[in-house]
Design a protein around this motif. Structure first.
Motif, PDB file in Angstrom:
ATOM      1  N   LEU A 183      19.990  -5.220  40.150  1.00 50.40           N
ATOM      2  CA  LEU A 183      18.809  -4.466  39.254  1.00 50.40           C
ATOM      3  C   LEU A 183      19.149  -2.989  39.990  1.00 50.40           C
ATOM      4  O   LEU A 183      18.559  -2.897  40.990  1.00 50.40           O
ATOM      5  N   PHE A 184      19.466  -2.475  38.928  1.00 49.89           N
ATOM      6  CA  PHE A 184      19.467  -1.041  38.999  1.00 49.89           C
ATOM      7  C   PHE A 184      18.316   0.107  38.683  1.00 49.89           C
ATOM      8  O   PHE A 184      17.768  -0.435  37.181  1.00 49.89           O
ATOM      9  N   ILE A 185      17.494   0.831  39.537  1.00 52.41           N
ATOM     10  CA  ILE A 185      16.167   1.069  38.956  1.00 52.41           C
ATOM     11  C   ILE A 185      16.567   2.127  39.731  1.00 52.41           C
ATOM     12  O   ILE A 185      16.597   3.217  40.038  1.00 52.41           O
ATOM     13  N   THR A 186      15.377   3.283  38.236  1.00 59.97           N
ATOM     14  CA  THR A 186      15.669   5.008  39.304  1.00 59.97           C
ATOM     15  C   THR A 186      14.146   5.600  40.058  1.00 59.97           C
ATOM     16  O   THR A 186      12.708   4.567  39.128  1.00 59.97           O
ATOM     17  N   SER A 197       7.473  -0.144  35.048  1.00 56.25           N
ATOM     18  CA  SER A 197       8.896  -0.134  36.411  1.00 56.25           C
ATOM     19  C   SER A 197       9.025  -1.758  37.024  1.00 56.25           C
ATOM     20  O   SER A 197       9.911  -2.495  36.983  1.00 56.25           O
ATOM     21  N   ILE A 198       7.014  -1.792  37.645  1.00 56.62           N
ATOM     22  CA  ILE A 198       6.662  -2.940  37.936  1.00 56.62           C
ATOM     23  C   ILE A 198       7.203  -4.184  37.510  1.00 56.62           C
ATOM     24  O   ILE A 198       7.924  -5.374  37.261  1.00 56.62           O
ATOM     25  N   GLN A 199       6.937  -4.255  36.103  1.00 60.28           N
ATOM     26  CA  GLN A 199       7.349  -4.778  35.389  1.00 60.28           C
ATOM     27  C   GLN A 199       8.971  -5.362  35.060  1.00 60.28           C
ATOM     28  O   GLN A 199       9.276  -6.775  35.437  1.00 60.28           O
ATOM     29  N   LYS A 200       9.358  -3.852  34.718  1.00 59.05           N
ATOM     30  CA  LYS A 200      11.273  -4.797  35.216  1.00 59.05           C
ATOM     31  C   LYS A 200      11.911  -5.260  36.284  1.00 59.05           C
ATOM     32  O   LYS A 200      12.367  -6.610  36.147  1.00 59.05           O
ATOM     33  N   ILE A 201      11.206  -4.891  37.410  1.00 60.99           N
ATOM     34  CA  ILE A 201      11.007  -5.311  38.539  1.00 60.99           C
ATOM     35  C   ILE A 201      11.023  -6.921  38.811  1.00 60.99           C
ATOM     36  O   ILE A 201      11.702  -7.385  39.556  1.00 60.99           O
ATOM     37  N   CYS A 202       9.469  -6.653  38.571  1.00 58.95           N
ATOM     38  CA  CYS A 202       9.065  -8.834  38.043  1.00 58.95           C
ATOM     39  C   CYS A 202       9.765  -9.604  37.280  1.00 58.95           C
ATOM     40  O   CYS A 202       9.540 -10.491  37.417  1.00 58.95           O
ATOM     41  N   ASP A 203      10.495  -9.082  35.990  1.00 57.73           N
ATOM     42  CA  ASP A 203      11.171  -9.618  35.229  1.00 57.73           C
ATOM     43  C   ASP A 203      12.307 -10.285  36.111  1.00 57.73           C
ATOM     44  O   ASP A 203      13.022 -10.992  35.610  1.00 57.73           O
TER      45      ASP A 203
END
Length: 597
Positions: A183-186, A197-203
């Motif tokens: 997963l790439f995140i900025t 963003s944290i929800q995206k990481i959790c998913d």
């Protein structure tokens, strides 16, 4: 624990990557390559100063189901260790094993490339990384403090820093992304919307947190709360300076306070070339405004604390000690002749250049005549000098002056006497004036350019505010027989400019004479000519150990002094102050010219 295992800073290369001796050992790195990776492993990958500590804290809380006790009983570095550090035993941790790393793609465990485990790559805009890494090296005493930001920026771009080139790091990870479950995140999207963003990481991790737990994670992962948490803020790290912090600012766009405009443009060119095949989106600022509000000076001379040092106020104009009240009082009713010629400039806008040009335009014999000093042939109207006959000279008398409109002789408004107003882009004026303050002993030496810029914008300098000077002369132009011309146009085409002056002044000169004037008025020739360069004038008043009256004579040197933030602030002020003055300004000369109307 953070171990004090290093007494000095020494980089060495391991398979093309700069690492720190005594911290990163070859023996351990060889083992990392063959680490057994489990399906449940999670590795957060970052280039240094891209949010690594943040990700340690976030992963710690996510895998503790948002329980705050997890971040109070054990430090983040112990729960989420670096895999490249031998004294943090990633391998012995129970599953799911959480970790972070700065390692480039080619040094990562081979098992990750088989899509075992999950990888989160945090991207941060590289300009903010440069700034953060620069301050980080100044904070930790075990690291060599950079001599200057400029020097550190050069090393960063050359990849001569910890973990080598940022461009190579992100390029290699991105181009090999299909080898990983990644997963790439900025960093910037995390700053702008941490909850999402944290929800995206959790998913991505397959972790389900209810709203209450998610809110708890978000709350404890804000920069403010992390900075206060000794289990997350690395405050117990040894070998550090008293000033500074491991977690310094955590904002987007601080690079604008460090990069000059020239450095930013240079960086952008390199970035575009190196990243042209990487379609990642970078956020460079977040509605960024210059962080220090301008403190406008009231101009109330009764308040001694607000009065600029080494200046006095005369009829709403700040002036230096080289002026006398007696001479200034003479100005209002000064005897102006119809044949007089006045050249008006704000300081550092080409006055000496104009003295030299005007002297030569009015010389009787350009080819064989004696060339006298410019300052005696074209003296300053507002200054007195015992060796110069300023007033009782035969016509046509030539003058230069920095006086603002309200202090000029009333008789000048007769529309017969000719006035040339030479203006220069104010950014270059500010830079030139800054350096002149270091040269002129009768002016206050500025602490740095940023401090001087504020005094310049507030008009707390000799001859007061640039904006008022130009605006008032332009708004009252109909009262004079006046010609406006820019310094930059003279730089671009000196011969054409000299011809314009000759025509406006009603002089008649042949081409050979014009060529002589142009040659003698080149910056190089003036700089070496004691009759033009002021080298013998008022020596006690000046510090001859630094560049003086004729320093560079270029257009666009402001880019080497203004930070991006200062430039944006200046542009806003300029647009507001000069919106009704339709003079054209040239901010640089080159392939691209920037015009502000």
């Amino acid at each position: 624990m953070i171990h004090n295992i290093m007494s000095n800073y020494d980089l060495y290369q391991y398979k093309g990557c700069n690492l720190i001796s005594n911290i990163h050992t070859i023996e351990h790195l060889e083992k990392v390559h063959s680490f057994e990776i489990r399906h449940s492993d999670v590795v957060a990958v970052t280039y240094p100063k891209s949010g690594t500590v943040w990700m340690q804290h976030i992963l710690n809380l996510i895998y503790s189901d948002g329980d705050p006790a997890a971040i109070q009983s054990k430090s983040s570095i112990d729960r989420v260790p670096w895999i490249e550090l031998p004294f943090l035993n990633f391998l012995s941790n129970p599953s799911p094993r959480l970790s972070v790393t700065h390692l480039p793609y080619h040094l990562i465990p081979e098992g990750l490339k088989k899509k075992n485990g999950k990888v989160i790559y945090v991207i941060r805009n590289p300009k903010d990384i440069v700034v953060s890494l620069y301050h980080f090296q100044n904070y930790l005493t075990i690291l060599n403090s950079p001599s200057t930001f400029e020097d550190f920026l050069r090393k960063f771009l050359e990849g001569k820093v910890i973990f080598s080139s940022w461009f190579d790091h992100i390029h290699d990870w991105y181009t090999h992304k299909d080898e990983f479950n990644i997963l790439f995140i900025t960093y910037e999207e995390m700053k702008q919307d941490l909850r999402t963003s944290i929800q995206k990481i959790c998913d991505f991790l397959g972790k389900k947190l209810d709203n209450e737990k998610l809110d708890t994670v978000v709350k404890h992962c804000t920069f403010t709360n992390m900075k206060m948490n000794p289990m997350a803020n690395y405050e117990n790290v040894e070998n550090k300076n008293a000033s500074g912090a491991f977690l310094r600012k955590g904002i987007i766009g601080d690079w604008k306070n460090h990069f000059t405009v020239a450095q930013s443009e240079m960086f952008d060119g390199i970035f575009q070339e190196r990243m042209k095949d990487i379609p990642l989106k970078f956020i460079w600022d977040s509605n960024f405004l210059y962080p220090v509000p301008l403190k406008l000076w009231s101009g109330n001379m009764a308040d001694s604390e607000s009065q600029p040092k080494k200046l006095f106020n005369y009829k709403r104009c700040n002036l230096s000690s080289i002026h006398t009240i007696e001479r200034l009082d003479q100005m209002e009713n000064y005897d102006v002749r119809d044949s007089d010629v006045f050249v008006v400039t704000y300081p550092k806008s080409g006055t000496i250049w104009m003295q030299n040009i005007m002297k030569h335009i009015y010389m009787d014999d350009l080819q064989t005549g004696e060339c006298k000093p410019s300052y005696s042939e074209v003296p300053w109207l507002e200054l007195t000098h015992e060796e110069i006959n300023t007033d009782d000279r035969p016509s046509p008398r030539l003058f230069v002056t920095h006086l603002p409109y309200q202090l000029m002789p009333k008789a000048l408004k007769n529309k017969k006497t000719k006035v040339i107003y030479l203006y220069r882009n104010p950014k270059d004026v500010a830079v030139s004036f800054f350096h002149f303050h270091k040269f002129a002993n009768y002016l206050e030496t500025p602490e740095n350019f940023g401090a001087f810029l504020q005094t310049f914008l507030n008009g707390q300098v000799d001859y007061d505010c640039w904006f008022d000077h130009v605006r008032n002369w332009y708004n009252h132009r109909h009262e004079f027989n006046i010609m406006f011309h820019s310094y930059e146009e003279m730089i671009k085409d000196l011969r054409a400019t000299v011809l314009k002056f000759i025509n406006f002044l009603g002089r008649s000169l042949d081409n050979k004479s014009v060529d002589i004037i142009v040659e003698r008025s080149s910056f190089k020739n003036m700089q070496s000519n004691p009759k033009s360069n002021y080298e013998n004038v008022g020596l006690p008043h000046f510090n001859n150990s630094v560049a003086g009256f004729l320093r560079k004579g270029t257009v666009g040197d402001w880019k080497n002094h203004f930070t991006v933030a200062e430039n944006e602030m200046f542009n806003r002020i300029f647009q507001d102050k000069m919106k009704n003055v339709p003079l054209q300004y040239i901010w640089e000369i080159g392939n691209q010219k920037r015009f502000l109307q």
